[in-house]
Scaffold this active site. Structure first.
Site, PDB file in Angstrom:
ATOM      1  N   CYS A  60       0.753  -1.245   0.000  1.00  0.00           N
ATOM      2  CA  CYS A  60       0.000   0.000   0.000  1.00  0.00           C
ATOM      3  C   CYS A  60       0.787   1.301   0.000  1.00  0.00           C
ATOM      4  O   CYS A  60       0.842   2.021  -0.988  1.00  0.00           O
ATOM      5  CB  CYS A  60      -0.926  -0.033   1.204  1.00  0.00           C
ATOM      6  SG  CYS A  60      -1.795   1.473   1.522  1.00  0.00           S
ATOM      7  N   HIS A 120      -2.319   7.353   4.944  1.00  0.00           N
ATOM      8  CA  HIS A 120      -1.313   6.291   5.144  1.00  0.00           C
ATOM      9  C   HIS A 120       0.084   6.696   4.678  1.00  0.00           C
ATOM     10  O   HIS A 120       0.821   5.888   4.111  1.00  0.00           O
ATOM     11  CB  HIS A 120      -1.751   4.988   4.451  1.00  0.00           C
ATOM     12  CG  HIS A 120      -1.136   3.772   5.088  1.00  0.00           C
ATOM     13  ND1 HIS A 120      -1.037   2.562   4.429  1.00  0.00           N
ATOM     14  CD2 HIS A 120      -0.574   3.593   6.316  1.00  0.00           C
ATOM     15  CE1 HIS A 120      -0.459   1.674   5.224  1.00  0.00           C
ATOM     16  NE2 HIS A 120      -0.172   2.273   6.380  1.00  0.00           N
TER      17      HIS A 120
END
Length: 442
Positions: A60, A120
């Protein structure tokens, strides 16, 4: 004038597999065509479908570093983490606020910028969306978020409007979709905009709009790694697709659709319930199933309907593409590694210059793609694949094509030498300790 400059919407799914959309061959559990993504299928028919698009990473946050900077993620320390762990107060593992980004460069040129959804890229107080160019933020900081409780994987609240924690009842995917559509509705045409819509879907916990009770049980029992099903997973994709329909409808209502470039893709390959067919591998693998992702681009003013592109490209190329389309120059002190893909909008035969490269600490993986050829190393074993003849990466041609193998391996080593080494202390997370990467036959 601002009215002549395009708007940009970049929609990023989380852990979506290559064949999870109808326009990329989705099948249901009974192996029948799956009607999971009618709005994205329509968007592909109205624009371009890219069959050889690659995520910058098989996990990710490194892909997100590359997307927002337009540069190899390996240039930044935080991107060495696979994935970026929760580290509140950490001053190192995150996107440095002084680093120019796609939203900061566009914002300085007069664009309205917003992130709706997943960040993130480091935690407050040292990192955050509004420290890196987004003028507004509605979403969460961590790698995952419960779809009803809006908590991070440790169970801590993680839902924000700018820097203010918020409590809001509702299914996360729907809340993000509504916020993105509302952002578009507020645009008055006086200035162009850049909207990042970064969904959590279909990342775990695997919960549909009707699974609030399952969410409560999940939170009491710990991580939701024993839940889900193909049906649940595909329903999550359908909910996301519905929300994308709301966003596209808002563009139409505001008369903005014609001059807005909308891009949809995934941050990496799919996970356990995904359909990565015809590829092998999944998230965390540099096999095709871990890095080749669906990608759709619609821009009626520039991209003809029903276009198919088979040119290899990387996530970070879209930063270069959008900056060029906006007439905005990158920071000369941070030159872009991505390539402007605009020639593909009018010339299907155009080929992106340069190799596509990857490296991961997990299992010592490395990969390089040059046209039809792919060099791969896993666990100190080298592979060479002809992706046009063998897209499932089963026939290792390392001996039959030894000269080509040496050429591509040397090219990877030369590329790697231009970047900082992976720190020894970097965390490499293995998702499934029982699963071994499927190697091709030697």
């Amino acid at each position: 004038m601002s009215s002549n400059r395009p708007n940009f919407i970049f929609i990023l799914a989380d852990d979506l597999g290559y064949a999870d959309l109808g326009c990329f061959g989705a099948r249901d559990a009974a192996n029948r065509p799956a009607d999971v993504s009618p709005n994205l299928d329509r968007m592909a028919a109205q624009g371009a479908r890219f069959t050889r698009s690659y995520a910058n990473s098989a996990v990710c946050s490194p892909t997100r570093f590359a997307l927002i900077t337009g540069r190899w993620q390996y240039r930044l320390r935080g991107a060495a983490e696979e994935p970026l762990a929760r580290a509140h107060g950490d001053k190192v593992l995150g996107l440095p606020p002084e680093h120019p980004t796609l939203p900061s460069l566009l914002g300085a040129a007069g664009f309205s910028t917003a992130l709706v959804g997943k960040w993130h890229l480091g935690y407050p107080p040292h990192f955050g969306p509004r420290k890196s160019g987004y003028q507004s933020f509605y979403g969460f900081h961590a790698g995952g978020n419960d779809y009803f409780a809006h908590t991070d994987p440790r169970g801590d609240p993680d839902f924000w409007a700018d820097e203010t924690p918020i409590e809001q009842r509702g299914y996360l995917t729907d809340l993000l979709s509504c916020s993105a559509a509302d952002f578009i509705e507020r645009q008055d045409g006086s200035k162009p905009f850049f909207l990042s819509l970064h969904y959590s879907a279909p990342h775990w916990p695997w919960l549909t709009r009707d699974d609030e009770a399952e969410s409560a049980q999940t939170r009491s029992n710990g991580p939701h790694l024993d839940g889900g099903s193909i049906a649940t997973y595909q329903r999550m994709i359908h909910h996301m697709d519905e929300g994308i329909g709301w966003v596209l409808d808002a563009l139409e209502r505001r008369g903005l659709a014609d001059n807005t470039l909308v891009v949809f893709t995934s941050d990496n390959g799919g996970e356990r319930f995904s359909n990565n067919w015809p590829f092998v591998g999944q998230k965390m693998d540099l096999l095709e199933g871990g890095i080749r992702v669906p990608l759709i681009a619609r821009w009626p003013a520039r991209i003809g309907p029903g276009t198919d592109s088979h040119c290899p490209n990387l996530t970070m190329d879209w930063a270069a593409t959008m900056l060029a389309a906006a007439g905005v120059s990158p920071d000369p002190n941070y030159p872009l590694d991505g390539v402007d893909l605009a020639p593909l909008f009018g010339d299907a035969a155009w080929q992106r210059p340069g190799d596509l490269c990857w490296r991961m600490k997990h299992r010592g993986q490395r990969a390089l793609i040059r046209g039809r050829w792919k060099y791969l190393r896993v666990d100190d074993i080298d592979f060479l694949f002809d992706l046009e003849a063998d897209e499932r990466e089963r026939a290792n041609l390392v001996h039959r094509e030894s000269a080509r193998m040496q050429e591509l391996r040397s090219a990877w080593e030369q590329w790697d030498a231009t970047l900082p080494p992976i720190p020894e202390e970097a965390r490499a997370h293995k998702l499934f300790t029982h699963r071994e990467m499927p190697h091709a036959s030697a």
